[in-house]
Design a protein around this motif. Structure first.
Motif, PDB file in Angstrom:
ATOM      1  N   ALA A  43     -50.135 -88.189 -39.528  1.00 32.28           N
ATOM      2  CA  ALA A  43     -50.095 -86.737 -39.391  1.00 32.28           C
ATOM      3  C   ALA A  43     -49.876 -86.305 -37.940  1.00 32.28           C
ATOM      4  O   ALA A  43     -49.382 -85.224 -37.680  1.00 32.28           O
ATOM      5  CB  ALA A  43     -51.387 -86.127 -39.912  1.00 32.28           C
ATOM      6  N   THR A  44     -50.273 -87.155 -37.000  1.00 30.34           N
ATOM      7  CA  THR A  44     -50.168 -86.733 -35.608  1.00 30.34           C
ATOM      8  C   THR A  44     -48.953 -87.346 -34.926  1.00 30.34           C
ATOM      9  O   THR A  44     -48.790 -87.236 -33.732  1.00 30.34           O
ATOM     10  CB  THR A  44     -51.426 -87.144 -34.831  1.00 30.34           C
ATOM     11  OG1 THR A  44     -51.478 -88.573 -34.808  1.00 30.34           O
ATOM     12  CG2 THR A  44     -52.671 -86.599 -35.473  1.00 30.34           C
ATOM     13  N   GLU A  45     -48.128 -87.994 -35.664  1.00 27.43           N
ATOM     14  CA  GLU A  45     -46.965 -88.616 -35.051  1.00 27.43           C
ATOM     15  C   GLU A  45     -45.973 -87.570 -34.593  1.00 27.43           C
ATOM     16  O   GLU A  45     -45.738 -86.581 -35.273  1.00 27.43           O
ATOM     17  CB  GLU A  45     -46.291 -89.540 -36.062  1.00 27.43           C
ATOM     18  CG  GLU A  45     -46.511 -90.994 -35.759  1.00 27.43           C
ATOM     19  CD  GLU A  45     -45.759 -91.864 -36.713  1.00 27.43           C
ATOM     20  OE1 GLU A  45     -44.637 -92.247 -36.389  1.00 27.43           O
ATOM     21  OE2 GLU A  45     -46.294 -92.116 -37.812  1.00 27.43           O
ATOM     22  N   PRO A  46     -45.394 -87.772 -33.430  1.00 25.73           N
ATOM     23  CA  PRO A  46     -44.360 -86.835 -32.977  1.00 25.73           C
ATOM     24  C   PRO A  46     -43.117 -86.946 -33.866  1.00 25.73           C
ATOM     25  O   PRO A  46     -43.022 -87.873 -34.671  1.00 25.73           O
ATOM     26  CB  PRO A  46     -44.075 -87.313 -31.557  1.00 25.73           C
ATOM     27  CG  PRO A  46     -44.528 -88.725 -31.507  1.00 25.73           C
ATOM     28  CD  PRO A  46     -45.608 -88.868 -32.511  1.00 25.73           C
ATOM     29  N   PRO A  47     -42.184 -85.994 -33.727  1.00 26.40           N
ATOM     30  CA  PRO A  47     -40.965 -86.087 -34.529  1.00 26.40           C
ATOM     31  C   PRO A  47     -40.338 -87.461 -34.343  1.00 26.40           C
ATOM     32  O   PRO A  47     -40.411 -88.008 -33.242  1.00 26.40           O
ATOM     33  CB  PRO A  47     -40.071 -84.995 -33.944  1.00 26.40           C
ATOM     34  CG  PRO A  47     -40.992 -84.050 -33.272  1.00 26.40           C
ATOM     35  CD  PRO A  47     -42.192 -84.836 -32.857  1.00 26.40           C
ATOM     36  N   GLY A 150     -59.764 -74.175 -26.372  1.00 27.15           N
ATOM     37  CA  GLY A 150     -58.743 -75.223 -26.353  1.00 27.15           C
ATOM     38  C   GLY A 150     -57.582 -74.898 -27.269  1.00 27.15           C
ATOM     39  O   GLY A 150     -57.021 -75.783 -27.909  1.00 27.15           O
ATOM     40  N   PHE A 153     -52.742 -75.219 -24.104  1.00 30.01           N
ATOM     41  CA  PHE A 153     -52.872 -76.508 -23.424  1.00 30.01           C
ATOM     42  C   PHE A 153     -51.532 -76.903 -22.830  1.00 30.01           C
ATOM     43  O   PHE A 153     -50.496 -76.357 -23.203  1.00 30.01           O
ATOM     44  CB  PHE A 153     -53.331 -77.574 -24.426  1.00 30.01           C
ATOM     45  CG  PHE A 153     -52.484 -77.623 -25.665  1.00 30.01           C
ATOM     46  CD1 PHE A 153     -51.368 -78.435 -25.725  1.00 30.01           C
ATOM     47  CD2 PHE A 153     -52.786 -76.837 -26.776  1.00 30.01           C
ATOM     48  CE1 PHE A 153     -50.570 -78.468 -26.863  1.00 30.01           C
ATOM     49  CE2 PHE A 153     -51.988 -76.861 -27.913  1.00 30.01           C
ATOM     50  CZ  PHE A 153     -50.870 -77.680 -27.956  1.00 30.01           C
ATOM     51  N   LEU A 161     -48.354 -74.767 -24.341  1.00 28.90           N
ATOM     52  CA  LEU A 161     -48.206 -74.302 -25.722  1.00 28.90           C
ATOM     53  C   LEU A 161     -49.448 -73.549 -26.188  1.00 28.90           C
ATOM     54  O   LEU A 161     -50.515 -73.677 -25.605  1.00 28.90           O
ATOM     55  CB  LEU A 161     -47.958 -75.498 -26.653  1.00 28.90           C
ATOM     56  CG  LEU A 161     -46.679 -76.298 -26.417  1.00 28.90           C
ATOM     57  CD1 LEU A 161     -46.667 -77.539 -27.295  1.00 28.90           C
ATOM     58  CD2 LEU A 161     -45.454 -75.448 -26.692  1.00 28.90           C
ATOM     59  N   ASP A 163     -51.757 -72.920 -29.690  1.00 28.34           N
ATOM     60  CA  ASP A 163     -52.034 -73.310 -31.070  1.00 28.34           C
ATOM     61  C   ASP A 163     -52.365 -72.040 -31.849  1.00 28.34           C
ATOM     62  O   ASP A 163     -53.484 -71.530 -31.800  1.00 28.34           O
ATOM     63  CB  ASP A 163     -53.218 -74.283 -31.086  1.00 28.34           C
ATOM     64  CG  ASP A 163     -53.516 -74.794 -32.487  1.00 28.34           C
ATOM     65  OD1 ASP A 163     -52.951 -74.238 -33.460  1.00 28.34           O
ATOM     66  OD2 ASP A 163     -54.293 -75.751 -32.614  1.00 28.34           O
ATOM     67  N   TYR A 198     -39.943 -75.253 -27.698  1.00 28.94           N
ATOM     68  CA  TYR A 198     -40.400 -76.628 -27.928  1.00 28.94           C
ATOM     69  C   TYR A 198     -39.787 -77.237 -29.188  1.00 28.94           C
ATOM     70  O   TYR A 198     -39.489 -78.422 -29.243  1.00 28.94           O
ATOM     71  CB  TYR A 198     -41.923 -76.645 -28.026  1.00 28.94           C
ATOM     72  CG  TYR A 198     -42.516 -78.029 -27.893  1.00 28.94           C
ATOM     73  CD1 TYR A 198     -42.526 -78.670 -26.665  1.00 28.94           C
ATOM     74  CD2 TYR A 198     -43.035 -78.693 -28.998  1.00 28.94           C
ATOM     75  CE1 TYR A 198     -43.047 -79.938 -26.530  1.00 28.94           C
ATOM     76  CE2 TYR A 198     -43.566 -79.962 -28.875  1.00 28.94           C
ATOM     77  CZ  TYR A 198     -43.566 -80.584 -27.633  1.00 28.94           C
ATOM     78  OH  TYR A 198     -44.086 -81.852 -27.508  1.00 28.94           O
TER      79      TYR A 198
ATOM     80  N   THR B  37     -57.607 -83.848 -35.481  1.00 28.93           N
ATOM     81  CA  THR B  37     -56.865 -84.409 -34.353  1.00 28.93           C
ATOM     82  C   THR B  37     -57.264 -83.782 -33.029  1.00 28.93           C
ATOM     83  O   THR B  37     -56.608 -83.987 -32.024  1.00 28.93           O
ATOM     84  CB  THR B  37     -55.360 -84.223 -34.564  1.00 28.93           C
ATOM     85  OG1 THR B  37     -55.106 -82.818 -34.712  1.00 28.93           O
ATOM     86  CG2 THR B  37     -54.874 -84.951 -35.781  1.00 28.93           C
ATOM     87  N   ARG B  45     -55.778 -79.422 -30.304  1.00 33.37           N
ATOM     88  CA  ARG B  45     -55.500 -80.025 -31.597  1.00 33.37           C
ATOM     89  C   ARG B  45     -54.135 -80.700 -31.502  1.00 33.37           C
ATOM     90  O   ARG B  45     -53.116 -80.033 -31.361  1.00 33.37           O
ATOM     91  CB  ARG B  45     -55.477 -78.917 -32.647  1.00 33.37           C
ATOM     92  CG  ARG B  45     -55.883 -79.300 -34.041  1.00 33.37           C
ATOM     93  CD  ARG B  45     -56.098 -78.042 -34.874  1.00 33.37           C
ATOM     94  NE  ARG B  45     -54.940 -77.164 -34.808  1.00 33.37           N
ATOM     95  CZ  ARG B  45     -53.910 -77.221 -35.649  1.00 33.37           C
ATOM     96  NH1 ARG B  45     -53.901 -78.082 -36.625  1.00 33.37           N
ATOM     97  NH2 ARG B  45     -52.895 -76.388 -35.511  1.00 33.37           N
ATOM     98  N   ALA B  46     -54.094 -82.002 -31.556  1.00 30.78           N
ATOM     99  CA  ALA B  46     -52.835 -82.718 -31.372  1.00 30.78           C
ATOM    100  C   ALA B  46     -51.812 -82.313 -32.430  1.00 30.78           C
ATOM    101  O   ALA B  46     -50.612 -82.262 -32.164  1.00 30.78           O
ATOM    102  CB  ALA B  46     -53.083 -84.222 -31.421  1.00 30.78           C
ATOM    103  N   ASP B  47     -52.267 -81.977 -33.625  1.00 28.87           N
ATOM    104  CA  ASP B  47     -51.352 -81.566 -34.693  1.00 28.87           C
ATOM    105  C   ASP B  47     -50.568 -80.314 -34.323  1.00 28.87           C
ATOM    106  O   ASP B  47     -49.462 -80.108 -34.805  1.00 28.87           O
ATOM    107  CB  ASP B  47     -52.139 -81.280 -35.972  1.00 28.87           C
ATOM    108  CG  ASP B  47     -52.344 -82.551 -36.775  1.00 28.87           C
ATOM    109  OD1 ASP B  47     -51.743 -83.570 -36.394  1.00 28.87           O
ATOM    110  OD2 ASP B  47     -53.099 -82.510 -37.764  1.00 28.87           O
ATOM    111  N   ALA B  48     -51.168 -79.468 -33.483  1.00 31.03           N
ATOM    112  CA  ALA B  48     -50.511 -78.212 -33.138  1.00 31.03           C
ATOM    113  C   ALA B  48     -49.141 -78.479 -32.504  1.00 31.03           C
ATOM    114  O   ALA B  48     -48.176 -77.747 -32.743  1.00 31.03           O
ATOM    115  CB  ALA B  48     -51.381 -77.401 -32.177  1.00 31.03           C
ATOM    116  N   VAL B  49     -49.052 -79.544 -31.705  1.00 38.53           N
ATOM    117  CA  VAL B  49     -47.794 -79.870 -31.032  1.00 38.53           C
ATOM    118  C   VAL B  49     -46.710 -80.134 -32.071  1.00 38.53           C
ATOM    119  O   VAL B  49     -45.590 -79.620 -31.984  1.00 38.53           O
ATOM    120  CB  VAL B  49     -47.983 -81.098 -30.120  1.00 38.53           C
ATOM    121  CG1 VAL B  49     -46.677 -81.454 -29.437  1.00 38.53           C
ATOM    122  CG2 VAL B  49     -49.064 -80.828 -29.108  1.00 38.53           C
ATOM    123  N   ASP B  50     -47.065 -80.914 -33.088  1.00 36.51           N
ATOM    124  CA  ASP B  50     -46.075 -81.230 -34.118  1.00 36.51           C
ATOM    125  C   ASP B  50     -45.721 -80.011 -34.959  1.00 36.51           C
ATOM    126  O   ASP B  50     -44.577 -79.837 -35.380  1.00 36.51           O
ATOM    127  CB  ASP B  50     -46.602 -82.350 -35.017  1.00 36.51           C
ATOM    128  CG  ASP B  50     -46.880 -83.595 -34.203  1.00 36.51           C
ATOM    129  OD1 ASP B  50     -46.233 -83.760 -33.152  1.00 36.51           O
ATOM    130  OD2 ASP B  50     -47.747 -84.387 -34.600  1.00 36.51           O
TER     131      ASP B  50
END
Lengths: 262, 251, 402
Positions: A43-47, A150, A153, A161, A163, A198, B37, B45-50
């Motif tokens: 789920a946290t993998e980049p594109p 947070g 960030f 960015l 969230d 982004y 995440t 939240r690392a998911d936010a980036v994706d």
């Protein structure tokens, strides 16, 4: 490690890492980023094919080239669904008219999207130019510092960015931004700002404002890469950043900005 | 346990229970509510980036256009509009790339769109081609004469002011209003059609000003202010102090 | 000014003079954020007043000791509401407890607040009233009332000499912890503003200290007001030594507060940084009434002079009381203006330092005058209810025995 350690510390850290390079090489051969990513939570993998740690984005703005057409601000609203009304912008164009004496006269009607009306003031014009503005993607971002939860960030590729699904809408970041780059999105009720597009840059496209800029006033690329347009921009331009005295370390560099630009 | 229950004051016990229960409760709730995440790469939240990276794209980028419209692109690349992206004028075309029939990009027809860039504005860099919309064929669509993919004018501009409107406007109300551009500038013939390849010359010597403003000059009008070229201004060029397109009025 | 003419001609936003960054035209922090520091200031001030009696043994203040504590509690209960109401996503506010950002001044709010409410105020009040809870749970007439006090006593029954001594000792320790906590609670609110380097009106090291002293000023004045008004309604004699001491303390606090603000002002004027032009423009136009007239003239100088005359002059007691009441009311107006000038003033000018905008206060709506009025009145209602359940009047028997 938090993304915004003071740079001295980071530099020391990097120095010590570099000194231990041989040891690192040994470990990296076993735990290369690819290997690690393959094991990490999907789920946290980049594109696919995109490694944020290999990028460090920056933008250059050459004030001498800007014709004030406002296509950047218009494209930004299209690309990022920034509300057309009332007056919020992720990027906008300012016009500076400097008389021989006294303060510059600055305006930005509708962010420059509809063009600029003829200057009808009674003052003589000594210098005049356009200045596109946007989020400066500070390395030492005051907005990130103040966010209580947070929700904003600096990403690993150097982009600031927000969230949207975590922001509480306290607006402290808006107050902390020295550049007026943030606003509260009237629909989501969360803080919003430029993301360097982004969703485009991670796919290899240019930010929308850079894509449509007819005069190459805006250039975009990787800071510190020889093959990047930023390299050439930084080498030949008379480069500065806005409000450098605030130590925000912006990643948007201006060429040809005179003392009136702030 | 060596502490006897009786040695603890009675009132501490209920308070201790309440605080312990409260703090434990908070920690438990916290454990369940913090996003999975969060904190993976920093305090976010690392998911936010994706999620942000996955947002849809509206502008396809000129590369996508070139894939099909390479003929137009090639023509455009040799024109003054070579630096323009297709979507600068045609608007976001991401949907058109997805489905060529369903969505057609915009084609700006009127004058307003071209004027956004080419209307005269004093703040634009000088040399950037600008027109005075009221004077330049009012009412006619730009595309009637100019091909936006190869916007070179059908006939060369008759007058320098077509491109150098800022300077022309300034000169028109100055003491130099009657001077022609080529009085001071040497303009190669090709400059009109290829302005950047063959550039107009700027004066390099003080003599050109001295022709009218020298003590014993014969050129120009009688009222022109005169100075002694030998003593006035020392080693500086005239235009180091005077702006030739709008020379100051005071003598 | 020509500067104004051009942008007015553009007629983009008629209420802007000069140039604002487009995103700045509308204020992001409204009157609700004015009310928040005003309320926490009252909390901190009232608590510090209570601690004077407890820790420093200022005996003449005993009549207002419990009253101060309850005042602090009533205002503290309402203090987070304006913040909550102002959030774009109030339902996400719990995130401040989940993932507080250690570098953010605001993230600490939840913890400072919880610490102050749970560990300081509630505990101190509980230890102070415990003996009464037990007493009332036995002597009150209605069964329901007796049950309520039983619950409030948390089941404790020990009223032995030793246990009461313990209560007193713990209460004193909590107060000692409470003083720095009160400083923290309000000094930290000042830090939220003082640490914004992007904003020259806010960015000042003096901000937390100025906030603290204005908090003490407002807290003392509020307790003085409440003491006089409640005494009037209860037809009880006002303790004149207590009132005189309150007025004295208010006087000293006002002097310190005003000196600090003056120091800040002179420092800015003398340093005369880039921002001085737009800030003086703002003071002489947009903030003239609220800063020069209500904050300085009416809210500070007039009370200083009138208290000085009444306290140290030869006035009859009746006259003194009227003057104190009048001064305390003016101080409330002044401190509210102070908060207004900080919060609203800090957003009226552009960070480009080239223009001023205006703040339009709505009547209705979440950020309007009505809601603000309700938020300002509710603490008094809470105080009225609290003083029924926990009578703060010292005639009703207190640890005077110790």
């Amino acid at each position: 490690m938090s993304p915004k350690q003071p740079s001295m510390e980071r530099r020391d850290f990097l120095d010590s890492m570099a000194r231990r390079l041989p040891v690192w090489m040994f470990f990296l051969s076993a735990f290369s980023p690819e290997n690690l990513l393959a094991q990490s939570d999907s789920a946290t993998e980049p594109p696919p094919g995109y490694d944020p740690t290999k990028h460090n984005y920056a933008m250059g703005v050459d004030i001498h080239k800007c014709i004030g057409c406002g296509r950047c601000a218009d494209a930004c609203k299209n690309e990022n669904h920034v509300p057309r009304e009332p007056f919020f912008y992720r990027t906008w164009v300012e016009r500076y008219i400097c008389p021989p004496e006294g303060d510059a006269i600055v305006d930005s009607p509708n962010g420059g999207i509809d063009g600029f009306p003829e200057y009808k003031g009674d003052k003589e014009v000594l210098r005049t130019y356009f200045v596109p503005k946007l989020c400066n993607h500070c390395e030492n971002a005051p907005c990130v510092q103040v966010c209580p939860v947070g929700a904003t960030f600096v990403s690993r590729d150097g982009v600031v960015l927000v969230d949207e699904s975590y922001c509480v809408g306290c607006r402290y970041c808006i107050q902390a931004c020295p550049y007026g780059a943030r606003y509260l999105h009237p629909e989501t009720k969360t803080a919003d700002k430029c993301t360097f597009c982004y969703h485009r840059i991670t796919k290899g496209l240019l930010p929308a404002c850079v894509e449509v800029c007819p005069t190459q006033t805006r250039v975009f690329g990787e800071a510190g890469h020889r093959s990047s347009p930023i390299w050439r921009f930084m080498r030949f331009g008379n480069v500065t950043v806005l409000k450098a005295y605030l130590n925000t370390k912006p990643k948007v560099y201006y060429s040809g900005a005179d003392m009136e630009v702030r | 346990m060596t502490i006897k229950a009786s040695s603890v004051p009675q009132q501490v016990i209920p308070l201790a229970i309440i605080f312990a229960a409260g703090i434990t409760g908070l920690l438990v709730i916290r454990h369940f509510l913090v996003p999975d995440t969060f904190g993976e790469h920093g305090h976010y939240r690392a998911d936010a980036v994706d999620e942000i990276a996955a947002l849809p794209v509206s502008y396809a980028g000129y590369q996508a256009c070139v894939d099909c419209h390479d003929d137009i692109f090639t023509a455009k690349q040799s024109s003054f509009h070579k630096g323009l992206s297709c979507e600068t004028c045609h608007g976001p075309a991401g949907q058109h790339v997805e489905d060529q029939d369903k969505f057609k990009p915009a084609k700006p027809h009127g004058r307003e769109f071209c004027i956004l860039c080419h209307g005269y504005n004093v703040s634009r860099p000088s040399g950037f081609p600008q027109i005075l919309p009221n004077m330049h064929n009012p009412g006619k669509a730009c595309v009637g004469c100019h091909d936006p993919h190869k916007p070179t004018t059908p006939r060369p501009p008759g007058d320098c002011s077509a491109c150098h409107a800022g300077i022309a406007n300034q000169k028109a109300v100055s003491h130099h209003t009657d001077l022609q551009c080529n009085t001071c500038h040497e303009v190669p013939k090709d400059h009109i059609t290829q302005p950047r390849l063959s550039r107009a010359e700027k004066p390099t010597s003080r003599d050109i000003c001295g022709k009218c403003h020298g003590k014993d000059a014969t050129g120009g009008i009688e009222e022109a202010p005169r100075i002694d070229m030998a003593s006035h201004g020392g080693r500086y060029m005239c235009w180091d102090c005077h702006y030739p397109h709008d020379p100051e009025a005071t003598k | 000014m020509d500067l104004h003419a051009v942008t007015q001609a553009a007629a983009e936003m008629p209420h802007v003079t000069g140039y604002m960054y487009p995103n700045e035209a509308e204020l992001h922090w409204s009157i609700l954020i004015v009310i928040y520091p005003y309320l926490t200031g009252l909390v901190a001030g009232a608590f510090i007043l209570a601690s004077l009696e407890r820790v420093f043994n200022v005996r003449v203040l005993q009549p207002v000791y419990r009253l101060s504590l309850l005042t602090a509690l009533s205002f503290l209960l309402i203090a987070p509401l304006p913040l909550l109401a102002h959030l774009g996503k109030p339902e996400r506010s719990y995130e401040m407890f989940l993932t507080p950002h250690s570098e953010s001044a605001m993230a600490m709010f939840g913890f400072v607040y919880a610490w102050y409410l749970m560990v300081v105020l509630l505990l101190e009040i509980w230890f102070d009233y415990r003996r009464n809870f037990i007493e009332w749970s036995k002597t009150k007439k209605a069964a329901l009332t007796r049950l309520m006090y039983k619950v409030l006593s948390l089941g404790t029954t020990d009223v032995s000499e030793k246990a009461l001594k313990f209560d007193d000792k713990v209460g004193r320790i909590i107060t000692i912890i409470g003083i720095p906590s009160a400083f923290l609670l309000h000094g930290y609110v000042g830090f939220i503003f003082g640490s914004v380097k992007a904003n020259p009106w806010w960015s000042s090291v003096l901000m937390p200290i100025v906030f603290l002293f204005s908090a003490i000023v407002s807290g003392i004045a509020m307790v003085l007001l409440i003491y006089m008004v409640t005494s009037m309604f209860r037809v009880k004699e006002i303790s004149m030594p207590c009132l005189n001491r309150l007025a004295e303390l208010l006087f000293y606090a006002l002097i310190v507060d005003f000196s600090l603000e003056l120091l800040d002002f002179i420092q800015r004027l003398y340093e005369s940084e880039e921002s001085i032009h737009i800030l003086s423009d703002m003071i002489s136009s947009r903030l003239f009434i609220s800063l020069i007239v209500t904050q300085i003239m009416l809210g500070t100088l007039l009370p200083i002079f009138s208290i000085a005359m009444a306290r140290f002059g030869r006035f009859p007691d009746e006259m003194k009381r009227v003057t104190y009441l009048f001064a305390a009311l003016l101080v409330q107006l002044g401190i509210f203006s102070t908060r207004w000038n900080v919060v609203i003033g800090g957003q009226l000018f552009s960070k480009s330092l080239r223009g001023l905008t205006t703040y339009k206060l709505d009547v209705f709506g979440l950020e309007g005058i009505l809601v603000s009025g309700v938020l300002l009145i509710t603490p008094f209602i809470i105080l009225a209810v609290l003083s029924r359940i926990l009578p703060p009047w010292m005639e009703s028997g207190h640890r005077a025995s110790t």
